[in-house]
Motif scaffolding. Structure first.
Motif, mmCIF file in Angstrom:
data_model
loop_
_atom_site.group_PDB
_atom_site.id
_atom_site.type_symbol
_atom_site.label_atom_id
_atom_site.label_comp_id
_atom_site.label_asym_id
_atom_site.label_seq_id
_atom_site.Cartn_x
_atom_site.Cartn_y
_atom_site.Cartn_z
ATOM 1 N N PHE A 43 -14.276 9.802 -4.153
ATOM 2 C CA PHE A 43 -13.389 8.641 -4.185
ATOM 3 C C PHE A 43 -11.932 9.081 -4.170
ATOM 4 O O PHE A 43 -11.100 8.505 -3.460
ATOM 5 C CB PHE A 43 -13.669 7.796 -5.438
ATOM 6 C CG PHE A 43 -15.005 7.134 -5.447
ATOM 7 C CD1 PHE A 43 -15.172 5.869 -4.915
ATOM 8 C CD2 PHE A 43 -16.110 7.770 -5.993
ATOM 9 C CE1 PHE A 43 -16.407 5.235 -4.927
ATOM 10 C CE2 PHE A 43 -17.354 7.154 -6.013
ATOM 11 C CZ PHE A 43 -17.501 5.892 -5.476
ATOM 12 N N THR A 107 -10.608 2.064 0.724
ATOM 13 C CA THR A 107 -11.480 3.076 0.123
ATOM 14 C C THR A 107 -12.690 2.419 -0.525
ATOM 15 O O THR A 107 -13.830 2.873 -0.351
ATOM 16 C CB THR A 107 -10.707 3.893 -0.920
ATOM 17 O OG1 THR A 107 -9.554 4.472 -0.321
ATOM 18 C CG2 THR A 107 -11.588 5.002 -1.485
ATOM 19 N N ALA A 108 -12.453 1.337 -1.280
ATOM 20 C CA ALA A 108 -13.574 0.617 -1.891
ATOM 21 C C ALA A 108 -14.499 0.060 -0.823
ATOM 22 O O ALA A 108 -15.737 0.088 -0.982
ATOM 23 C CB ALA A 108 -13.039 -0.504 -2.777
ATOM 24 N N ALA A 112 -18.396 0.856 -0.431
ATOM 25 C CA ALA A 112 -19.276 -0.297 -0.594
ATOM 26 C C ALA A 112 -20.185 -0.461 0.619
ATOM 27 O O ALA A 112 -21.381 -0.747 0.477
ATOM 28 C CB ALA A 112 -18.450 -1.562 -0.819
ATOM 29 N N VAL A 164 -10.809 2.095 -7.938
ATOM 30 C CA VAL A 164 -11.659 2.028 -6.743
ATOM 31 C C VAL A 164 -13.127 1.944 -7.147
ATOM 32 O O VAL A 164 -13.899 1.154 -6.584
ATOM 33 C CB VAL A 164 -11.415 3.256 -5.846
ATOM 34 C CG1 VAL A 164 -12.448 3.324 -4.732
ATOM 35 C CG2 VAL A 164 -10.014 3.218 -5.256
ATOM 36 N N THR A 167 -13.996 -1.406 -8.447
ATOM 37 C CA THR A 167 -13.974 -2.366 -7.344
ATOM 38 C C THR A 167 -15.246 -2.271 -6.510
ATOM 39 O O THR A 167 -15.801 -3.293 -6.089
ATOM 40 C CB THR A 167 -12.740 -2.128 -6.457
ATOM 41 O OG1 THR A 167 -11.555 -2.245 -7.257
ATOM 42 C CG2 THR A 167 -12.669 -3.133 -5.332
ATOM 43 N N VAL A 168 -15.726 -1.050 -6.275
ATOM 44 C CA VAL A 168 -16.978 -0.881 -5.534
ATOM 45 C C VAL A 168 -18.138 -1.529 -6.282
ATOM 46 O O VAL A 168 -18.953 -2.256 -5.700
ATOM 47 C CB VAL A 168 -17.249 0.623 -5.291
ATOM 48 C CG1 VAL A 168 -18.651 0.823 -4.722
ATOM 49 C CG2 VAL A 168 -16.215 1.209 -4.339
ATOM 50 N N SER A 228 -12.815 -7.493 -3.341
ATOM 51 C CA SER A 228 -12.015 -6.306 -3.682
ATOM 52 C C SER A 228 -10.573 -6.698 -3.954
ATOM 53 O O SER A 228 -9.947 -6.199 -4.907
ATOM 54 C CB SER A 228 -12.081 -5.292 -2.540
ATOM 55 O OG SER A 228 -13.408 -4.862 -2.311
#
Length: 331
Positions: A43, A107-108, A112, A164, A167-168, A228
């Motif tokens: 991450f 990134t998330a 995901a 992150v 959030t994922v 997100s």
């Protein structure tokens, strides 16, 4: 009525669930902290790469890239709208914060999608797995977002990378559900026809199920993006930077202007991401049709015209030489 008895059995004792959870988290932190740091590493790598490019690159270059992507995926009209929104973000003074938020959201989204689509596919292959996933996804979507923050802080610390990760966890549910839904809704006639022509499971998935389920899957990606962005403000409570941090500071200081500016940045970014994912969700007649318009098609046409003109020029330059040599032979 307040004493322990048949009518009030809860007065006799309750399950110390809060203590169990606290003790379990402390045990995980004390014994497996290095494992969580290893989980944190990918991450961190993806986030730092995206954030360093988006914050260090000239804003005009970033705008041009995003506008070209919008033109390629949809139309020049959407590209103009996206460009105008990005200029609006820059002119209200939140460009750097928006790029940090965008890097966190992208990134998330990457993780995901990398987690959600395979799990959605596996759930269509195993009813047992879907039976296990379904209550987990229900719980992940109904638990208040603030509840995720405490265990994430204990396991991963504070900052953008834990933001992150939380959030994922918060936003991965829609892409799993809609991947499963899109694949199971593929008509049985298509599957039977593919199997009648000798397609194996891999060919059936790649040639029929995923292409037909793509609009539904992209709807899940769209929902994941929106969730997100909604998590951005909440995760700012664990020192996640970007627009959410602006909104949090504005709330803490009762600064309406600061909070409004950060909120407008989030709204503008949400519009851009929503329009782009909706363009991806549109059904295409052929897999390669996306390249038949936009900047790629314009470059291909220019290259074809240049190639044709160079061929004509070379033919024109060689024609007099051949005619001249033919005339001398005749005399």
């Amino acid at each position: 009525m307040s004493g322990c008895g048949v009518l009030n059995p809860f007065a006799c004792g309750t399950l110390p669930l809060a203590q169990f959870v606290s003790d379990g988290l402390r045990w995980l932190v004390d014994n497996y902290r290095p494992i969580f740091q290893v989980v944190k590493a990918p991450f961190d790598t993806v986030l730092q790469s995206l954030a360093s490019f988006m914050t260090s690159a000239p804003p005009l270059l970033v705008i041009i890239i995003i506008v070209l992507v919008a033109w390629q995926l949809a139309s020049w009209r959407l590209a103009v709208v996206v460009g105008a929104i990005l200029f609006f973000i820059g002119f209200i003074g939140v460009w750097t914060e928006t790029m940090i938020t965008l890097s966190i959201v992208l990134t998330a989204l990457i993780f995901a999608v990398a987690i959600g689509i395979p799990f959605g596919i596996l759930a269509t292959r195993s009813e047992w797995l879907y039976a296990v996933l379904r209550p987990l996804l229900d719980g992940m979507q109904t638990i208040p977002a603030f509840v995720y923050l405490v265990p994430i802080v204990m396991l991963f610390g504070i900052g953008n990378v834990p933001g992150v990760i939380v959030t994922v966890i918060f936003a991965v549910s829609p892409v799993i559900r809609l991947t499963y839904l899109g694949i199971v809704q593929v008509p049985e006639e298509v599957i039977e026809a593919m199997r009648a022509f000798g397609a194996n499971e891999r060919q059936l998935l790649l040639k029929a199920q995923l292409p037909l389920a793509l609009p539904t899957i992209m709807a899940g990606v769209n929902q994941t993006l929106m969730m997100s962005l909604s998590m951005v403000v909440i995760s700012s409570m664990i020192a996640v930077g970007g627009l959410g941090q602006m909104v949090l500071r504005g709330i803490g200081r009762l600064d309406v202007g600061l909070a409004t500016t950060g909120g407008l940045g989030i709204v503008a970014l949400a519009i851009v991401l929503d329009r782009l994912t909706q363009a991806l969700a549109r059904r295409r007649r052929r897999p390669g049709e996306v390249w038949e318009h936009g900047p790629v098609a314009a470059v291909n046409r220019l290259f074809a015209q240049f190639k044709a003109s160079s061929v004509q020029a070379s033919v024109a330059s060689e024609t007099p030489h051949h005619l001249g040599s033919g005339g001398k032979g005749a005399t």
